[in-house]
Design a protein around this motif. Structure first.
Motif, short mmCIF file in Angstrom:
data_model
loop_
_atom_site.label_atom_id
_atom_site.label_comp_id
_atom_site.label_asym_id
_atom_site.label_seq_id
_atom_site.Cartn_x
_atom_site.Cartn_y
_atom_site.Cartn_z
N ASP A 148 0.80 -1.09 0.41
CA ASP A 148 0.25 -0.16 0.05
C ASP A 148 0.60 0.79 0.14
N GLY B 18 -10.81 0.53 -0.31
CA GLY B 18 -11.41 0.10 1.03
C GLY B 18 -11.58 2.15 1.72
N PRO B 19 -11.78 2.11 2.67
CA PRO B 19 -12.55 3.65 3.18
C PRO B 19 -10.75 4.01 3.71
N THR B 20 -10.28 2.55 4.43
CA THR B 20 -8.51 3.62 5.12
C THR B 20 -7.75 4.41 4.33
N TYR B 21 -6.64 5.01 4.96
CA TYR B 21 -6.35 6.17 4.75
C TYR B 21 -5.29 5.79 3.60
N ASP B 22 -4.74 3.89 4.08
CA ASP B 22 -3.84 3.57 3.35
C ASP B 22 -4.67 3.08 1.49
N ASP B 23 -5.49 2.68 1.43
CA ASP B 23 -6.21 2.51 0.15
C ASP B 23 -6.10 3.32 -0.89
N SER C 259 -20.04 5.26 7.74
CA SER C 259 -19.02 5.50 8.54
C SER C 259 -19.20 7.14 7.50
N SER D 140 -15.83 7.94 6.99
CA SER D 140 -15.11 7.34 6.42
C SER D 140 -15.36 6.85 4.85
N ASN D 141 -16.34 6.02 4.51
CA ASN D 141 -16.35 5.47 3.70
C ASN D 141 -17.31 6.44 2.84
N LYS E 168 -14.80 8.44 1.40
CA LYS E 168 -13.67 8.19 0.54
C LYS E 168 -13.96 6.95 -1.02
N GLN E 169 -14.62 6.02 -0.66
CA GLN E 169 -15.47 4.74 -1.36
C GLN E 169 -15.95 5.63 -2.19
#
Length: 430
Positions: free
Chosen positions: A56, A87-92, A128, A130-131, A133-134
């Motif tokens: 990643d 995914g929704p996390t910072y490293d995606d 969330s 953060s989702n 982002k997807q």
């Protein structure tokens, strides 16, 4: 969504697969996506010359994209399939990196955002932030819906380069590739590639190559390539043609040549998953029943047989006779035979098969007895020696197998496979 939405102006001939995820590099997850995608792309006549796994990391991913599309000493890819990193996390960061590579801005795709929110509502959860982002997509891309998760995919590119981004979980990637990505790609494919597999037991890879040398050297389309497995050799016959029916006909003609060669008698099937399936199908066609008597394989034959749907029509049961007193008590093996020849012998293997056939009332019985290691063995029968017995209405036979310097599990698996083939050979003329 139609294939005309792709901005390509050139055919798809070469593809590369890039799987994104540090967990793949660490071995925490087995990379099954690459195998799946390779088979699907090959079936469309698209050649795969390279597969890449990157962590990643946006810099390394951009470098992988550059090498794929620009070649750098290898054929340039017309198409790159990327899995993971949506995914929704910072490293995606797969979408962001690909967008930057193609110099595209990111925007919020409202239909995707609504679909993600509805997905959470159906599962009784609140989405969330953060989702969100997807739902961000590169401009000019074709969004690929994901009814199986929260990460939609996207196809993006230009006149000569196409990148398709899919989520990492196989349960999401596989249906999305088949039902959404494939229709986009097919209009740009030239012909189809069909492969069929000839399964051979009883010959080593070098023996197969030696006996088929003339055919293999002269074969260009279809091609023939040997692969070695647990106790068997697989010959993959691959043909490329304009249509599937023509490619299949080309494969069938080559397969017929191989059947008519000197290795024909060692072939147990074509495009069949394993020897036990071949045996079950043959016995079912003959209306015969089967049972097992296992010592060194410890129930492995029974396990593999019962893993086949519909096996109950043929397989009646088995006896695991690991200790000698079980061999004598349940299978009727003569203690004197064990004393004279040891439990690892032709004589005991035959009596085990005959005893199972009588005790379980079956038409065909298979037995195994031997030294799977790492301990045991004798000078005459070192570790890796196994005897297989086959009892049918036409008589009883046995064979000696020897696997030198192989692991315990390899020996047991290989013996089970070879025992199934021996049973197939025994009923060939029934």
């Amino acid at each position: 969504m139609t294939a005309s939405q792709l901005s390509r102006k050139t055919p798809l001939r070469v593809a590369e697969i890039i799987c994104v995820g540090t967990e793949l590099l660490l071995g925490d997850i087995v990379n099954t996506n690459a195998a799946y995608l390779s088979k699907r792309l090959a079936a469309m006549g698209i050649s795969i010359y390279h597969q890449t796994v990157v962590g990643d990391n946006p810099e390394r991913l951009r470098s992988a994209l550059t090498h794929a599309f620009e070649g750098h000493g290898r054929p340039k890819a017309d198409l790159v399939i990327l899995s993971g990193g949506l995914g929704p996390t910072y490293d995606d960061l797969t979408k962001e990196t690909v967008a930057n590579f193609f110099e595209r801005e990111m925007f919020c795709h409202e239909p995707s955002l609504i679909a993600i929110r509805e997905y959470f509502e159906k599962t009784g959860r609140v989405m969330s932030e953060s989702n969100r982002k997807q739902a961000m997509m590169p401009t000019g891309g074709i969004v690929l819906e994901n009814p199986f998760g929260t990460a939609p995919g996207v196809a993006v590119g230009d006149d000569t380069r196409t990148a398709i981004l899919l989520p990492g979980p196989p349960s999401e990637l596989q249906p999305m590739f088949d039902y959404q990505a494939t229709p986009l790609l097919l209009p740009f494919c030239e012909g189809v590639l069909i492969s069929k597999n000839i399964h051979i037991m009883g010959l080593g890879e070098s023996d197969v190559e030696s006996k088929l040398q003339d055919i293999m050297i002269t074969a260009s389309n279809p091609t023939i390539a040997p692969y070695c497995g647990h106790g068997e050799v697989r010959l993959r016959v691959t043909a490329k043609a304009d249509t599937q029916s023509v490619a299949e006909k080309m494969c069938d003609e080559m397969i017929a040549r191989v059947y008519n060669s000197s290795i024909g008698g060692y072939i147990y099937g074509v495009d069949i998953p394993n020897p036990e399936t071949a045996l079950i199908r043959r016995l079912e066609a003959l209306g015969l029943t089967l049972c097992t008597a296992e010592s060194c394989t410890g129930g492995m034959m029974g396990q593999r047989l019962t893993g086949i749907p519909g096996a109950s029509a043929v397989f009646q049961g088995g006896i695991i006779a690991y200790q000698n007193h079980i061999k004598t008590k349940l299978l009727g093996v003569d203690p004197q035979a064990i004393s004279d020849y040891t439990e690892v012998s032709h004589q005991v293997a035959r009596q085990m098969a005959e005893g199972a056939k009588a005790a379980l009332g079956c038409d065909v019985a298979i037995s195994t007895t031997g030294y799977a290691g790492p301990g045991g063995g004798t000078k005459e029968n070192p570790v890796g020696t196994v005897y297989v017995g086959i009892a049918t209405s036409q008589g009883t036979s046995s064979l000696r197998l020897y696997y030198r310097n192989k692991s315990r599990n390899y020996i047991r698996e290989a013996v089970a496979s070879r025992a199934f083939i021996a049973a197939l050979e025994a009923v060939k003329n029934m």
